[in-house]
Design an enzyme around this catalytic site. Structure first.
Site, PDB file in Angstrom:
ATOM      1  CD  GLU A 248     -38.244 -39.143 -22.512  1.00 48.95           C
ATOM      2  OE1 GLU A 248     -39.329 -38.508 -21.709  1.00 48.95           O
ATOM      3  OE2 GLU A 248     -38.105 -40.012 -21.775  1.00 48.95           O
TER       4      GLU A 248
ATOM      5  CG  HIS B  53     -46.955 -53.558 -26.680  1.00 44.51           C
ATOM      6  ND1 HIS B  53     -47.218 -52.450 -25.324  1.00 44.51           N
ATOM      7  CD2 HIS B  53     -47.554 -53.872 -26.611  1.00 44.51           C
ATOM      8  CE1 HIS B  53     -48.736 -53.498 -24.714  1.00 44.51           C
ATOM      9  NE2 HIS B  53     -48.720 -53.982 -26.008  1.00 44.51           N
TER      10      HIS B  53
ATOM     11  CB  SER C 268     -50.460 -55.805 -28.479  1.00 45.91           C
ATOM     12  OG  SER C 268     -49.845 -55.649 -26.937  1.00 45.91           O
TER      13      SER C 268
END
Length: 252
Positions: free
Chosen positions: A188, A205, A21
């Site tokens: 957020e 990631h 990933s």
């Protein structure tokens, strides 16, 4: 890359990426999550295409078990470059479908190299890219046992190595613990990140910016190598060194 009048057109070349990933391509609805394999395209001349076979959650074991290496073997040909970066999922001892011992990881890397050799392609081993992992202000090595195994296989087989682990650790250290958050997924819920409406705090990631800068690290070493593709790689292009997101994987 401009050509002189009468000069032969550069040959079509391909870079295959076998990874997880951290390198894969993502749909727009996952933005800002991005992979370095996507952004690597920005460093390449028009005659070079990327076959990004990276896929999330895969280790060397599961990538092979699912037939993904076999599919690369069927498509790979002379003149191609195969970039091999694993380790993040190989170490997942709590996920048996992924877990790979260091000995198995070593054997599996040899299988990837054999595929490239049989096709007449050139393989490059990459150590696992860094997580954001600070302890007392010091960025920590990412999965050192697997990174060391990758280095040992590269040395033993005389395979070109991009020590992406060390390079990215140095980059994260230079950024500092707080500033490095912009290179990973720290948003957020009200930050307007389409892929994460509830927010996200992920130190593995990459954000768009992180993927761009990690791709530049890869491009620097690819340029230095004596590979067919090396002369068509240009590191430090503005698309890979920008300080603000573009809103997607554009190379403009």
């Amino acid at each position: 890359m401009s050509l002189a009048v009468g000069a032969a057109a550069p040959p079509p070349l391909r870079i295959f990426i076998a990874s997880d990933s951290t390198a894969q391509d993502y749909r727009a609805d996952r933005y800002p999550q991005s992979g370095w394999g996507t952004m690597l395209r920005c460093a390449l001349a028009p005659n070079v295409t990327v076959e990004n076979r990276a896929i999330g959650g895969r280790s060397t074991n599961s990538f092979i078990r699912e037939g993904r290496l076999d599919r690369i073997a069927a498509d790979l040909r002379r003149g191609d470059t195969l970039l091999i970066q694993f380790g993040h999922n190989d170490q997942s001892i709590d996920k048996p479908e992924r877990y790979t011992t260091v000995a198995q990881y070593t054997a599996n890397l040899h299988r990837f190299l054999a595929v490239a050799r049989q096709a007449g392609a050139r393989a490059v081993i990459l150590t696992p890219v860094a997580r954001r992992d600070f302890r007392n202000g010091v960025e920590q090595p990412t999965y050192p046992a697997y990174a060391d195994a990758a280095r040992q296989v590269a040395r033993a087989t005389r395979t070109p190595l991009i020590d992406l682990g060390k390079r990215s650790e140095a980059m994260v250290q230079a950024l500092g613990e707080e500033a490095a958050k912009r290179y990973y997924l720290h948003y957020e819920g009200d930050a307007g990140a389409p892929g994460y409406p509830q927010g996200v705090h992920d130190d593995t990631h990459f954000s768009e910016l992180g993927a761009r800068h990690v791709a530049d690290l890869v491009a620097v070493d690819l340029k230095r190598m004596r590979l067919p593709v090396s002369r068509y790689v240009t590191p430090h292009v503005p698309a890979l060194t920008r300080a603000t997101p573009a809103g997607g994987p554009t190379c403009d």
